[in-house]
Design a protein around this motif. Structure first.
Motif, PDB file in Angstrom:
ATOM      1  N   ALA A  22       0.516  -2.929   4.712  1.00 13.96           N
ATOM      2  CA  ALA A  22       0.167  -1.606   5.408  1.00 13.96           C
ATOM      3  C   ALA A  22       1.652  -1.671   6.201  1.00 13.96           C
ATOM      4  CB  ALA A  22      -0.904  -1.533   5.206  1.00 13.96           C
ATOM      5  N   ALA A  23       0.488  -2.802   7.293  1.00 18.12           N
ATOM      6  CA  ALA A  23       1.403  -3.069   9.355  1.00 18.12           C
ATOM      7  C   ALA A  23       2.734  -3.584   9.180  1.00 18.12           C
ATOM      8  CB  ALA A  23       0.136  -3.634   9.591  1.00 18.12           C
ATOM      9  N   ARG A  24       3.212  -3.775   7.838  1.00 17.86           N
ATOM     10  CA  ARG A  24       3.971  -4.596   7.660  1.00 17.86           C
ATOM     11  C   ARG A  24       4.486  -5.774   8.651  1.00 17.86           C
ATOM     12  NH1 ARG A  24       5.748  -3.431   3.013  1.00 17.86           N
ATOM     13  NH2 ARG A  24       7.591  -3.880   3.293  1.00 17.86           N
ATOM     14  N   GLU A  25       3.236  -6.407   9.442  1.00 24.80           N
ATOM     15  CA  GLU A  25       3.576  -7.221  10.326  1.00 24.80           C
ATOM     16  C   GLU A  25       3.396  -9.114   9.152  1.00 24.80           C
ATOM     17  OE1 GLU A  25       1.688  -5.893  14.323  1.00 24.80           O
ATOM     18  OE2 GLU A  25       0.840  -6.859  13.094  1.00 24.80           O
ATOM     19  N   ALA A  26       4.077  -9.498  10.219  1.00 24.19           N
ATOM     20  CA  ALA A  26       4.173 -11.066   8.543  1.00 24.19           C
ATOM     21  C   ALA A  26       4.544 -12.376  10.240  1.00 24.19           C
ATOM     22  CB  ALA A  26       5.789 -11.256   8.857  1.00 24.19           C
ATOM     23  N   VAL A  27       3.844 -13.520   9.426  1.00 19.24           N
ATOM     24  CA  VAL A  27       4.591 -14.635   9.845  1.00 19.24           C
ATOM     25  C   VAL A  27       4.826 -15.823   8.527  1.00 19.24           C
ATOM     26  CG1 VAL A  27       2.220 -14.690  11.472  1.00 19.24           C
ATOM     27  CG2 VAL A  27       2.023 -15.887   8.697  1.00 19.24           C
ATOM     28  N   LEU A  28       6.326 -16.829   9.125  1.00 15.55           N
ATOM     29  CA  LEU A  28       6.761 -17.169   8.331  1.00 15.55           C
ATOM     30  C   LEU A  28       6.172 -19.127   9.054  1.00 15.55           C
ATOM     31  CD1 LEU A  28       9.082 -17.640   7.062  1.00 15.55           C
ATOM     32  CD2 LEU A  28      10.274 -17.481   8.508  1.00 15.55           C
ATOM     33  N   ILE A  29       5.260 -19.742   7.724  1.00 12.70           N
ATOM     34  CA  ILE A  29       5.318 -20.851   7.928  1.00 12.70           C
ATOM     35  C   ILE A  29       6.225 -22.467   7.801  1.00 12.70           C
ATOM     36  CG2 ILE A  29       3.525 -22.803   6.983  1.00 12.70           C
ATOM     37  CD1 ILE A  29       1.304 -20.680   6.383  1.00 12.70           C
TER      38      ILE A  29
END
Ligand SMILES: N[C@@H](CCC(=O)N[C@@H](CS)C(=O)NCC(=O)O)C(=O)O
Ligand SMILES: [Fe+2]
Length: 360
Positions: A22-29
């Motif tokens: 929904a918020a389109r916020e991401a993290v990449l590990i």
């Protein structure tokens, strides 16, 4: 939630993309330097804002993509507090939370493979990203970077094995192509760390692994202690920039270099336009770009000699699909500067760029 598992075949490393849909916020590990372009393309195609790259530890076998992604996408670098790396934006300790949209990852200190190793657990405890602390039916080695078999045993037993049995385990590496496991499964079947194995057994096992050091260890560790930032400024600018300088190109997750109609129009005269449609289409209703050379896709491989290698090539078809394939054939044949006209003649015309021939 959006979740993707990405792979680097060179070092057998997994990179994980997590995003709040929904918020389109991401993290990449654990991004890998060489795949920054690929990962950035995925983030952009999915319409995400990359808030953080997260490291599970200072890797010894590949260079992190954290700094390049920061340059390209403006992400911030989060990493374990006790790994010794400099240049991070956020240093994480046990229990710290990293939020993206409404979701959070919790940092769990799981030292042992290296002193600073950290695992990340999703808020609902459905997934754990265990770095090299817990691998699928294995674990990371403990013979360098202040590793300790005793510490690793305790990290896995106390921190990871206290997660729910159905919590999925996503490691930083797998050398056999296995992709995921679960805490319950590892408790039962991990040959080194299953509940039946004692601490002394584990230490004995780890002391006798007899593995050669990773081939890239020197280069990787020193680069990762700088969060993967290239040593020289010019190298750093190069790594951050889109790596095609002859026109405004973008790179797709499908692995294709693309140019938009406006970018091609600006560069007409400086590039060779190759139209890979059939002759009937070339002369048909959509018309063609002035100066375009007609080489139908089916005969392209027999007619490479008609295309100059020292001048960039833009390939065109009706919708951009056949020409995408043509860019791959051309690159494989040694053409270094090749791009696909995004959307083909359909988009070119829809955006009212001029054509020769064709119907109004
Ligand atoms: N052959 C690999 C070795 C990689 C390696 O040692 N990986 C570490 C993780 S950074 C490990 O713990 N491997 C466990 C294993 O190979 O069993 C290389 O040269 O990169
Ligand atoms: Fe590692």
């Amino acid at each position: 939630m959006i979740f993707r598992q990405l792979f680097d075949p060179q070092s057998s490393t997994y990179t994980y993309l997590l995003a709040d849909s929904a918020a389109r916020e991401a993290v990449l590990i654990d991004p890998v330097f060489e795949h920054a372009r690929r990962d950035a393309a995925l983030v952009e195609e999915l319409g995400l804002k990359l808030l953080f790259t997260l490291e599970t530890h200072v890797h010894a076998d590949h260079v992190t993509g954290a700094s390049v992604l920061k340059q390209r996408l403006g992400s911030r670098i989060a990493l374990p507090r006790y790994g010794g790396a400099e240049g991070g934006d956020r240093y994480l300790a046990d229990g710290d939370l990293v939020a993206f949209g409404m979701r959070t990852l919790e940092a769990l200190a799981t030292p042992g493979h290296t002193r600073g190793c950290m695992s990340y657990v999703l808020d609902d405890r459905s997934r754990a990203f265990t770095g090299d602390a817990l691998l699928i039916r294995g674990c990371g080695r403990t013979d360098f970077q202040e590793g300790s078999a005793r510490q690793l045993y305790r990290s896995v037993r106390e921190q990871l094995f206290s997660l729910p049995d159905d919590c999925l385990v996503y490691p930083a590496h797998d050398y056999r192509g296995l992709t995921a496991s679960s805490i319950g499964e590892e408790k039962k079947y991990n040959p080194r760390l299953a509940e039946s194995v004692g601490e002394g057994d584990f230490v004995g096992y780890m002391t006798n692994l007899g593995l050669a050091h990773p081939t890239l260890m020197e280069v990787a560790v020193s680069a990762n202690l700088r969060c993967g930032r290239p040593e020289r400024e010019d190298e750093s600018a190069e790594a951050g920039a889109a790596d095609a300088d002859w026109a405004p190109l973008s790179y797709t997750f499908a692995g294709i270099w693309e140019i938009q109609p406006a970018g091609l129009e600006e560069n007409l005269g400086r590039v060779q336009v190759v139209d890979v449609r059939e002759p009937g289409e070339f002369k048909g209703a959509l018309g063609h770009i002035a100066g375009a050379k007609l080489i139908p896709l089916g005969s392209l491989t027999k007619r490479f000699s008609e295309i100059k290698k020292d001048e960039p090539v833009v390939v065109v078809c009706r919708s951009g699909a056949r020409s995408a394939q043509a860019t791959i054939l051309l690159r494989n044949a040694g053409f270094a500067r090749v791009a696909n006209l995004s959307g083909g003649m359909l988009r070119w015309r829809a955006q009212r760029f001029p054509v020769e021939g064709g119907a109004d």
